[in-house]
Design a protein around this motif. Structure first.
Motif, PDB file in Angstrom:
ATOM      1  N   ILE A   1      27.771  42.632  13.991  1.00 22.16           N
ATOM      2  CA  ILE A   1      28.927  41.862  14.449  1.00 22.16           C
ATOM      3  C   ILE A   1      30.070  42.815  14.752  1.00 22.16           C
ATOM      4  O   ILE A   1      30.569  43.504  13.864  1.00 22.16           O
ATOM      5  N   GLU A   2      30.488  42.855  16.013  1.00 23.55           N
ATOM      6  CA  GLU A   2      31.579  43.730  16.437  1.00 23.55           C
ATOM      7  C   GLU A   2      32.855  42.913  16.621  1.00 23.55           C
ATOM      8  O   GLU A   2      32.812  41.679  16.727  1.00 23.55           O
ATOM      9  N   PRO A   3      34.019  43.583  16.637  1.00 25.96           N
ATOM     10  CA  PRO A   3      35.299  42.858  16.706  1.00 25.96           C
ATOM     11  C   PRO A   3      35.376  41.836  17.835  1.00 25.96           C
ATOM     12  O   PRO A   3      35.926  40.741  17.654  1.00 25.96           O
ATOM     13  N   GLN A   4      34.845  42.172  19.018  1.00 27.50           N
ATOM     14  CA  GLN A   4      34.958  41.259  20.154  1.00 27.50           C
ATOM     15  C   GLN A   4      34.112  39.999  20.001  1.00 27.50           C
ATOM     16  O   GLN A   4      34.266  39.047  20.748  1.00 27.50           O
ATOM     17  N   HIS A   5      33.217  39.987  19.009  1.00 29.01           N
ATOM     18  CA  HIS A   5      32.384  38.808  18.779  1.00 29.01           C
ATOM     19  C   HIS A   5      33.072  37.787  17.873  1.00 29.01           C
ATOM     20  O   HIS A   5      32.539  36.690  17.672  1.00 29.01           O
ATOM     21  N   LEU A   6      34.227  38.160  17.321  1.00 25.53           N
ATOM     22  CA  LEU A   6      34.896  37.309  16.342  1.00 25.53           C
ATOM     23  C   LEU A   6      36.145  36.666  16.930  1.00 25.53           C
ATOM     24  O   LEU A   6      36.635  37.059  17.986  1.00 25.53           O
ATOM     25  N   SER A   7      36.671  35.686  16.209  1.00 28.29           N
ATOM     26  CA  SER A   7      37.734  34.828  16.733  1.00 28.29           C
ATOM     27  C   SER A   7      38.984  34.890  15.866  1.00 28.29           C
ATOM     28  O   SER A   7      38.912  35.164  14.665  1.00 28.29           O
ATOM     29  N   ASP A   8      40.123  34.597  16.491  1.00 34.87           N
ATOM     30  CA  ASP A   8      41.404  34.599  15.787  1.00 34.87           C
ATOM     31  C   ASP A   8      41.451  33.486  14.751  1.00 34.87           C
ATOM     32  O   ASP A   8      40.956  32.369  14.988  1.00 34.87           O
ATOM     33  N   VAL A   9      42.099  33.790  13.604  1.00 28.91           N
ATOM     34  CA  VAL A   9      42.318  32.801  12.551  1.00 28.91           C
ATOM     35  C   VAL A   9      43.819  32.655  12.328  1.00 28.91           C
ATOM     36  O   VAL A   9      44.533  33.645  12.147  1.00 28.91           O
ATOM     37  N   LYS A  10      44.300  31.418  12.344  1.00 32.42           N
ATOM     38  CA  LYS A  10      45.706  31.116  12.111  1.00 32.42           C
ATOM     39  C   LYS A  10      45.860  30.332  10.812  1.00 32.42           C
ATOM     40  O   LYS A  10      45.001  29.515  10.469  1.00 32.42           O
ATOM     41  N   TYR A  11      46.953  30.594  10.108  1.00 38.79           N
ATOM     42  CA  TYR A  11      47.287  29.865   8.877  1.00 38.79           C
ATOM     43  C   TYR A  11      48.422  28.916   9.217  1.00 38.79           C
ATOM     44  O   TYR A  11      49.507  29.344   9.607  1.00 38.79           O
ATOM     45  N   ILE A  12      48.154  27.612   9.101  1.00 41.60           N
ATOM     46  CA  ILE A  12      49.105  26.605   9.543  1.00 41.60           C
ATOM     47  C   ILE A  12      49.353  25.605   8.413  1.00 41.60           C
ATOM     48  O   ILE A  12      48.775  25.704   7.323  1.00 41.60           O
ATOM     49  N   SER A  13      50.185  24.632   8.681  1.00 35.27           N
ATOM     50  CA  SER A  13      50.333  23.485   7.787  1.00 35.27           C
ATOM     51  C   SER A  13      50.656  22.254   8.631  1.00 35.27           C
ATOM     52  O   SER A  13      51.199  22.370   9.739  1.00 35.27           O
ATOM     53  N   TYR A  14      50.316  21.112   8.106  1.00 34.58           N
ATOM     54  CA  TYR A  14      50.625  19.848   8.764  1.00 34.58           C
ATOM     55  C   TYR A  14      50.920  18.818   7.688  1.00 34.58           C
ATOM     56  O   TYR A  14      50.690  19.061   6.497  1.00 34.58           O
ATOM     57  N   LYS A  15      51.424  17.680   8.074  1.00 31.43           N
ATOM     58  CA  LYS A  15      51.779  16.651   7.109  1.00 31.43           C
ATOM     59  C   LYS A  15      50.693  15.582   7.027  1.00 31.43           C
ATOM     60  O   LYS A  15      50.180  15.120   8.041  1.00 31.43           O
ATOM     61  N   ALA A  16      50.367  15.210   5.787  1.00 30.24           N
ATOM     62  CA  ALA A  16      49.446  14.097   5.564  1.00 30.24           C
ATOM     63  C   ALA A  16      50.156  12.794   5.901  1.00 30.24           C
ATOM     64  O   ALA A  16      51.364  12.768   6.188  1.00 30.24           O
ATOM     65  N   LYS A  17      49.429  11.686   5.846  1.00 29.54           N
ATOM     66  CA  LYS A  17      50.010  10.385   6.181  1.00 29.54           C
ATOM     67  C   LYS A  17      51.197  10.032   5.305  1.00 29.54           C
ATOM     68  O   LYS A  17      52.145   9.382   5.746  1.00 29.54           O
ATOM     69  N   ASP A  18      51.141  10.474   4.032  1.00 29.07           N
ATOM     70  CA  ASP A  18      52.241  10.164   3.115  1.00 29.07           C
ATOM     71  C   ASP A  18      53.264  11.286   3.031  1.00 29.07           C
ATOM     72  O   ASP A  18      54.134  11.290   2.162  1.00 29.07           O
ATOM     73  N   GLY A  19      53.169  12.281   3.936  1.00 23.84           N
ATOM     74  CA  GLY A  19      54.152  13.344   4.002  1.00 23.84           C
ATOM     75  C   GLY A  19      53.815  14.595   3.227  1.00 23.84           C
ATOM     76  O   GLY A  19      54.545  15.594   3.304  1.00 23.84           O
ATOM     77  N   LEU A  20      52.720  14.601   2.450  1.00 22.66           N
ATOM     78  CA  LEU A  20      52.337  15.785   1.685  1.00 22.66           C
ATOM     79  C   LEU A  20      51.990  16.923   2.638  1.00 22.66           C
ATOM     80  O   LEU A  20      51.277  16.733   3.625  1.00 22.66           O
ATOM     81  N   LYS A  21      52.483  18.120   2.331  1.00 20.72           N
ATOM     82  CA  LYS A  21      52.200  19.291   3.161  1.00 20.72           C
ATOM     83  C   LYS A  21      50.789  19.792   2.883  1.00 20.72           C
ATOM     84  O   LYS A  21      50.440  20.058   1.739  1.00 20.72           O
ATOM     85  N   ILE A  22      49.987  19.925   3.940  1.00 22.85           N
ATOM     86  CA  ILE A  22      48.603  20.379   3.816  1.00 22.85           C
ATOM     87  C   ILE A  22      48.454  21.724   4.531  1.00 22.85           C
ATOM     88  O   ILE A  22      48.505  21.787   5.756  1.00 22.85           O
ATOM     89  N   PRO A  23      48.280  22.820   3.787  1.00 20.78           N
ATOM     90  CA  PRO A  23      47.981  24.103   4.442  1.00 20.78           C
ATOM     91  C   PRO A  23      46.571  24.051   5.039  1.00 20.78           C
ATOM     92  O   PRO A  23      45.713  23.278   4.590  1.00 20.78           O
ATOM     93  N   ALA A  24      46.320  24.905   6.016  1.00 24.33           N
ATOM     94  CA  ALA A  24      44.989  24.939   6.628  1.00 24.33           C
ATOM     95  C   ALA A  24      44.789  26.247   7.369  1.00 24.33           C
ATOM     96  O   ALA A  24      45.752  26.883   7.817  1.00 24.33           O
ATOM     97  N   TYR A  25      43.516  26.648   7.477  1.00 24.81           N
ATOM     98  CA  TYR A  25      43.118  27.769   8.316  1.00 24.81           C
ATOM     99  C   TYR A  25      42.461  27.209   9.581  1.00 24.81           C
ATOM    100  O   TYR A  25      41.633  26.286   9.491  1.00 24.81           O
TER     101      TYR A  25
ATOM    102  N   PHE B   1      43.236  20.282   1.414  1.00 20.75           N
ATOM    103  CA  PHE B   1      43.582  18.895   1.114  1.00 20.75           C
ATOM    104  C   PHE B   1      44.079  18.733  -0.315  1.00 20.75           C
ATOM    105  O   PHE B   1      43.891  19.606  -1.174  1.00 20.75           O
ATOM    106  N   ARG B   2      44.727  17.590  -0.583  1.00 22.83           N
ATOM    107  CA  ARG B   2      45.171  17.323  -1.957  1.00 22.83           C
ATOM    108  C   ARG B   2      43.975  17.403  -2.898  1.00 22.83           C
ATOM    109  O   ARG B   2      42.861  17.006  -2.535  1.00 22.83           O
ATOM    110  N   GLY B   3      44.214  17.934  -4.081  1.00 20.19           N
ATOM    111  CA  GLY B   3      43.121  18.221  -5.003  1.00 20.19           C
ATOM    112  C   GLY B   3      42.709  19.676  -4.978  1.00 20.19           C
ATOM    113  O   GLY B   3      41.999  20.141  -5.878  1.00 20.19           O
ATOM    114  N   SER B   4      43.179  20.432  -3.956  1.00 18.41           N
ATOM    115  CA  SER B   4      42.922  21.870  -3.902  1.00 18.41           C
ATOM    116  C   SER B   4      43.804  22.577  -4.923  1.00 18.41           C
ATOM    117  O   SER B   4      44.931  22.174  -5.184  1.00 18.41           O
TER     118      SER B   4
END
Length: 632
Positions: free
Chosen positions: A378-402, A450-453
């Motif tokens: 596996i060489e570098p050009q075969h791999l993909s970018d990963v971003k660390y983000i967050s979004y809000k759940a339905k009740d407003g809880l902040k959910i981090p995600a990759y 998700f919540r519970g993490s």
């Protein structure tokens, strides 16, 4: 003329790189086991040992190289009928080697872990501690400072199911007991920097609590520092003793706050220091202490994890060393995995979303030697970018995600929601095999925390209680909706894939009303909450702690609601989530005439380190075929 030639060569290079990135790798590139699993130098810096695969299925051996002549033929250490899983230098001549063996005893099929001590020069017999006891279970507590001949082991000397502490001579196999476990103190032994056992834990059956004990010195009595009840959710762990203030112990604890921080506890006075380290966004992980004999146990920094594991340095020299090494590898996660006592030989491992793992040897702080890649195909050009983000759940809880973004195709992408196992866990994505495999084949992947993490504070952790298949599931779906709103995910091409608790989520994801998914893939998943509760833990404490939090949707009871195609994958010797969970679910799918595929992996246990090349090849080919031809 020179400029034109340079431009021409650059364009040719870009075209070549683009073509290579578009090329689909054979599955072997991802399915083969790591070519190198571990690299470590001896304390004197004379030798380098590595755990190296001999074929795609692993079959690991230890190679011991002379650092002065790395090209010379190494000493090779292997084991018949046993699989080498790890090693460590015990002194400059001896290695401690971890093994495992698959035992098939009638209807039982399970792994046995063992340990041996070998000479790095390959001469002499392999010394197995307590060989006479075939069921011997022990763990290495510490290599004793200033003593190259003995180590501390935790071992049940008198076979009463209560561990003891012994000093074990790695040359002749002789041992002597230095601490007897009892009904009060029965494990979790922590030595100080002098090798003296000064912290331990015990289980209080009357109160169903775990009691933590410490002592200011071996001449002092044990003091109960904390009783941890399974009915009260909190974080409290002993870490290590302070070198600078020997009567104090570092603890990781919440102590009434949402996020865990680092404190010093004074064993003599019973008082805590002010919070030494803590963050508002995530829990603290632990302390960084010197491993060198000259200042063993001296505080160097505090560990934490946001997107990646990180260190807040308190030692300016260690910080300067780390920063100088990081400067050699731009945009890489850089970890010092081993170093000689004088720091003239340092083993470095790099990782990133475009680096599946590479080992280097830094000699004399000026000469960098590449040892090898973990996944050489596996060489570098075969791999993909990963971003660390967050979004809000339905009740407003902040959910981090990759989010792993494919390097091929056009947005909006076909998308896979990939919840982690546990659920009391969290993802730490630097290079992740499954998400990169999917992204390499054109799929956008989101890994929601998700919540519970764990790792994001008590509130985030506790919010998952009794929400299996409910709000926890909503958090995952909301991650897909977030990517749709951003124009990245195609709402007509959504799938869910998970393993363990993630497999449970994929079961539930196949049967939700107004389903957003076109298919799901459930790996080693829990299908029956009553069954998993009944077999959750042998530990009374863990049953009391976790069982009340596991309630919600039990997929096995609602198979008639499955409304999208589902692929089910399970190892037939899974010791954590028995294969019956998937077999019973598949029987119900058949009974209700649902669209499904079942893949049972022969000889595979629950965790990913028991998935061998043949398992992964079968699993990955089935998954990719399912996504391409059944889902989308």
């Amino acid at each position: 003329m020179k400029c034109s030639k340079l431009v021409s060569l650059t364009l040719l290079g870009l075209v070549s790189l683009f073509a290579s990135a578009k090329e689909t790798l054979p599955l072997d590139a991802f399915a083969m086991l790591p070519a190198i699993k571990q690299v470590s130098v001896s304390r004197d810096g004379e030798h380098l040992a590595m755990l190296r695969a001999t074929n795609k299925n692993g079959d690991y051996i230890i190679e011991v190289h002379k650092i002065r002549d790395l090209k010379a033929k190494p000493v090779r250490l292997g084991a018949d009928r046993m699989e080498i899983t790890s090693f460590q230098w015990l002194n400059n001549e001896k290695l401690g080697v971890g093994f495992r063996q698959n035992i098939q005893d009638g209807n039982k099929n399970y792994w046995v872990n063992k340990y041996a001590i070998v000479s790095a020069d390959g001469k002499g017999d392999w010394l197995v501690p307590f060989r006479s006891d075939n069921q011997a279970s022990f763990s290495l507590l510490s290599a004793l400072p200033g003593d190259d001949d003995e180590v501390l082991l935790e071992y049940d000397v008198n076979n009463n199911r209560i561990p003891d502490v012994v000093r074990f001579n790695i040359n002749n196999g002789r041992s002597r007991t230095v601490l007897r476990g009892n009904t009060q103190i029965s494990g979790g032994f922590i030595p100080d920097s002098d090798g003296e056992i000064r912290a331990a834990r015990g289980f209080n059956a009357a109160d169903t609590t775990i009691d933590l004990y410490a002592r200011a010195s071996t001449e002092d009595d044990w003091v109960k520092v904390k009783s941890i009840s399974p009915k009260k959710r909190e974080v409290f762990d002993f870490l290590y003793f302070s070198k600078e203030e020997p009567t104090k112990v570092y603890v990781k604890a919440t102590l009434g706050q949402d996020k865990a921080g680092i404190y010093l506890y004074d064993i003599k006075t019973g008082e805590y220091s002010e919070r030494l380290f803590g963050l508002k966004s995530v829990d603290a992980d632990g302390v960084v202490l010197s491993s060198k004999e000259e200042d063993l146990g001296t505080l160097q920094g505090f560990r934490f994890t946001t997107k990646h594991p990180d260190v807040y340095w308190t030692d300016p020299n260690e910080q300067a060393l780390q920063e100088s090494i990081e400067a050699l590898f731009e945009d890489k996660f850089v970890r010092t995995v081993s170093r000689s006592e004088d720091d003239n030989e340092i083993v470095i491992k790099t990782l990133s979303d475009h680096d599946a793992g590479t080992y280097y040897l830094l000699k004399d702080k000026k000469s960098l030697n590449k040892i090898g890649e973990v996944f050489p195909l596996i060489e570098p050009q075969h791999l993909s970018d990963v971003k660390y983000i967050s979004y809000k759940a339905k009740d407003g809880l902040k959910i981090p995600a990759y989010v792993t973004i494919p390097s091929r195709g056009e947005k909006p992408y076909p998308t896979v929601v990939m919840p982690h196992g546990g659920p009391w866990a969290r993802d730490i994505v630097i290079y992740d095999e499954w998400s990169q495999l999917l992204a390499h084949h054109g799929y956008l992947v989101i890994q929601p925390q998700f919540r519970g993490s764990e790792g994001f504070g008590l509130d985030h952790w506790i919010a998952g209680d009794n929400e299996w298949g409910q709000k926890m599931q909503d958090d995952m779906d909301q991650g897909a909706q977030f990517l749709i709103e951003k124009g990245l995910a195609d709402p007509e091409r959504l799938a869910m894939f998970g393993w363990s608790y993630g497999g449970y989520s994929a079961f539930v994801g196949s049967m939700r009303e107004n389903n957003i998914y076109q298919c799901t893939i459930a790996g080693a998943g829990v299908s029956d909450l009553a069954r998993i509760n009944a077999t959750l833990h042998e530990s009374i404490y863990l049953r009391e702690l976790q069982r009340p939090t596991i309630s919600g949707v039990s997929p096995l009871d609602q198979v008639e609601k499955v409304n999208v195609p589902i692929m089910v994958v399970h190892g037939d010797i899974d010791q954590r989530v028995p294969v019956e969970h998937s077999r019973l679910f598949v029987e119900e799918l058949e009974e209700h005439n649902k669209d499904y595929k079942y893949v049972e992996l022969e000889g595979a246990d629950h965790f990913s380190n028991t998935l061998y090349y043949n398992h992964k090849k079968e699993f990955y080919s089935s998954m990719l075929d399912w996504l391409e031809n059944k889902c989308f």
